[in-house]
Scaffold this active site. Structure first.
Site, PDB file in Angstrom:
ATOM      1  N   HIS A 116       0.685  -1.690  -0.176  1.00 48.72           N
ATOM      2  CA  HIS A 116       0.380   0.018  -0.371  1.00 48.72           C
ATOM      3  C   HIS A 116       0.455   1.365   0.325  1.00 48.72           C
ATOM      4  O   HIS A 116       0.582   2.570  -1.233  1.00 48.72           O
ATOM      5  CB  HIS A 116      -1.366   0.250   1.193  1.00 48.72           C
ATOM      6  CG  HIS A 116      -1.701   1.690   1.710  1.00 48.72           C
ATOM      7  ND1 HIS A 116      -3.189   1.475   0.924  1.00 48.72           N
ATOM      8  CD2 HIS A 116      -1.318   2.137   1.920  1.00 48.72           C
ATOM      9  CE1 HIS A 116      -3.444   2.739   1.761  1.00 48.72           C
ATOM     10  NE2 HIS A 116      -2.715   3.193   2.065  1.00 48.72           N
ATOM     11  N   GLU A 117       1.997   1.119   0.552  1.00 45.96           N
ATOM     12  CA  GLU A 117       2.595   2.644   0.777  1.00 45.96           C
ATOM     13  C   GLU A 117       3.540   2.740  -1.081  1.00 45.96           C
ATOM     14  O   GLU A 117       3.926   3.963  -1.083  1.00 45.96           O
ATOM     15  CB  GLU A 117       3.917   2.117   2.187  1.00 45.96           C
ATOM     16  CG  GLU A 117       3.200   2.309   3.443  1.00 45.96           C
ATOM     17  CD  GLU A 117       2.475   3.046   3.584  1.00 45.96           C
ATOM     18  OE1 GLU A 117       2.659   4.209   3.106  1.00 45.96           O
ATOM     19  OE2 GLU A 117       1.097   3.333   4.332  1.00 45.96           O
ATOM     20  N   ASP A 138      -4.951   1.189  -2.722  1.00 42.88           N
ATOM     21  CA  ASP A 138      -4.864  -0.100  -1.488  1.00 42.88           C
ATOM     22  C   ASP A 138      -4.784  -0.619  -3.053  1.00 42.88           C
ATOM     23  O   ASP A 138      -4.874  -2.468  -2.906  1.00 42.88           O
ATOM     24  CB  ASP A 138      -6.763  -0.078  -1.392  1.00 42.88           C
ATOM     25  CG  ASP A 138      -6.188   0.642   0.276  1.00 42.88           C
ATOM     26  OD1 ASP A 138      -5.690   0.403   0.841  1.00 42.88           O
ATOM     27  OD2 ASP A 138      -7.511   0.588   0.859  1.00 42.88           O
TER      28      ASP A 138
END
Length: 423
Positions: free
Chosen positions: A277-278, A359
């Protein structure tokens, strides 16, 4: 004119107070009415006891926030209308301080006073509220040590910046704010680069992520994504709190930092999904866009300050005998939020869109949509996040979509994407 300035400020200030207090109260009523029930989409994923504790924590933090906001409102109005700020400026002038020395002393005294007035709330939040729900792990000695380090760091960084600010104002003519903007932008970029190696270690210990399945999984995933890092580290967050998280710091080769609490709570696939996600944020240039937006806001703020510092009615309205840079900065910092608070939902909307995109990229990169969903549920559970936020409150304040919104978005991904992610 002074009455018009005062009236205009109070109108915006009271509008901000009404909107934000109204939203906070609506959120508290919404959570209270929802009771301890687990939302249907979370049935089987979240136990009733966690739902009960989440509701109690949300209500406690919400009530605490209202009390803190009321105190902050009273302090702001007192500072602006009691005459204490003009008196402080005159007192410093009477002691022979002028120019950069008076500018720095005035703003340092104001910052120290506001920090001191907020100290009881910081103590209560840490040793009463967070302690009651099992999050606080800091000792009073560690808490005090952190505050002293923060004070010394603020002085070491802040005082030179104050003197530099006045220097640009006094020496570069009417375009001083453009020179100051360029300087501050360079300082911010330098601090982002220096933070992981010079500043963060003053407060926490960072150790390389040990060799094993987790490190191998994360390094392989980063390699496949073409994502160069400055290393994978575990931070001793559990010394202070039971909350869990992860973050990146840096622009081009960021350092990846995992809270030790996160590593202890997550499976390998779940941690990989959080990291993916990051990485998604970096691949989509969200970090760089936010930096550019922040710099744009800073430029606009400095332009407004450059105009205000030449407008005598502003200073007369708040009791200052004459315009000055220190008074303009103090008035802007104390009262400026009343004129920009309505931008909060726009900022939140953009941020939530970025989170949805990150996401989606996480699912494509980690190839574990179920792991991302379970990681989100765990983060919500371990942090006792609000399960029933009021829609208006979350739209105004939340930088991330709610848990139910994120889970619904993951489930709505096209079947081919789900199949590729699970391959």
């Amino acid at each position: 004119m002074t009455q018009l300035v005062t009236g205009l400020f109070l109108a915006f200030f009271l509008a901000q107070l009404a909107v934000e207090s109204g939203l906070a109260l609506a959120n508290l009523r919404h959570v209270a009415r929802a009771g301890d029930a687990v939302p249907p989409p979370l049935a089987g994923r979240l136990d009733p006891d966690t739902a009960r504790r989440s509701r109690a924590y949300t209500l406690a933090r919400g009530r605490f926030g209202l009390a803190q906001a009321a105190w902050g409102t009273a302090v702001t109005l007192a500072l602006l209308f009691s005459g204490v700020l003009p008196a402080l400026d005159a007192w410093l002038a009477g002691r022979g301080l002028g120019g950069a020395h008076r500018f720095a002393a005035f703003l340092a005294a104001l910052a120290a006073a506001t920090a001191l007035l907020d100290l009881p709330f910081s103590l209560y939040s840490t040793f009463a509220l967070e302690q009651r729900f099992g999050f606080n792990r800091a000792t009073p000695a560690l808490w005090l040590k952190d505050r002293l380090k923060g004070l010394l760091l603020a002085a070491a960084l802040g005082l030179p910046l104050l003197y530099a600010t006045y220097g640009f104002f006094a020496l570069t003519g009417r375009a001083w704010w453009l020179w100051l903007f360029a300087f501050l932008a360079a300082v911010q970029i330098a601090l982002v680069w220096l933070y992981p190696t010079l500043i963060a270690p003053l407060f926490n210990r960072f150790a390389p992520l040990p060799e094993g399945p987790l490190r191998a999984r994360l390094e392989e995933m980063a390699r496949q994504a073409g994502f160069a890092t400055r290393g994978l580290y575990v931070m001793d967050a559990s010394r202070r709190s039971g909350h869990s998280n992860a973050y990146f710091t840096g622009f081009f080769r960021p350092r990846i930092v995992l809270f030790d609490t996160l590593v202890a709570q997550m499976t390998v696939d779940e941690t990989a999904a959080v990291l993916a996600h990051e990485i998604g944020h970096y691949q989509a240039r969200h970090v760089h866009r936010r930096l550019a937006l922040g710099l744009g806001v800073q430029l606009a703020s400095l332009a407004a300050l450059a105009w205000l510092v030449r407008w005598p009615p502003l200073f007369q309205a708040f009791g200052f005998a004459a315009p000055s840079l220190e008074a303009a900065v103090a008035l802007a910092s104390l009262g400026g939020g009343a004129f920009t608070f309505f931008l909060a939902p726009l900022s939140s909307f953009v941020s939530r869109r970025h989170e949805y995109e990150a996401d989606r990229r996480s699912v494509a990169l980690a190839r574990a949509p179920a792991a991302l969903a379970s990681a989100l549920v765990k983060l919500n559970r371990e942090n006792l996040s609000n399960l029933h936020p009021h829609p208006w409150y979350s739209a105004w304040h939340y930088s991330h979509p709610t848990l139910l919104e994120r889970l619904a978005a993951l489930e709505a991904l096209p079947a081919p994407a789900q199949e590729r992610a699970g391959a």
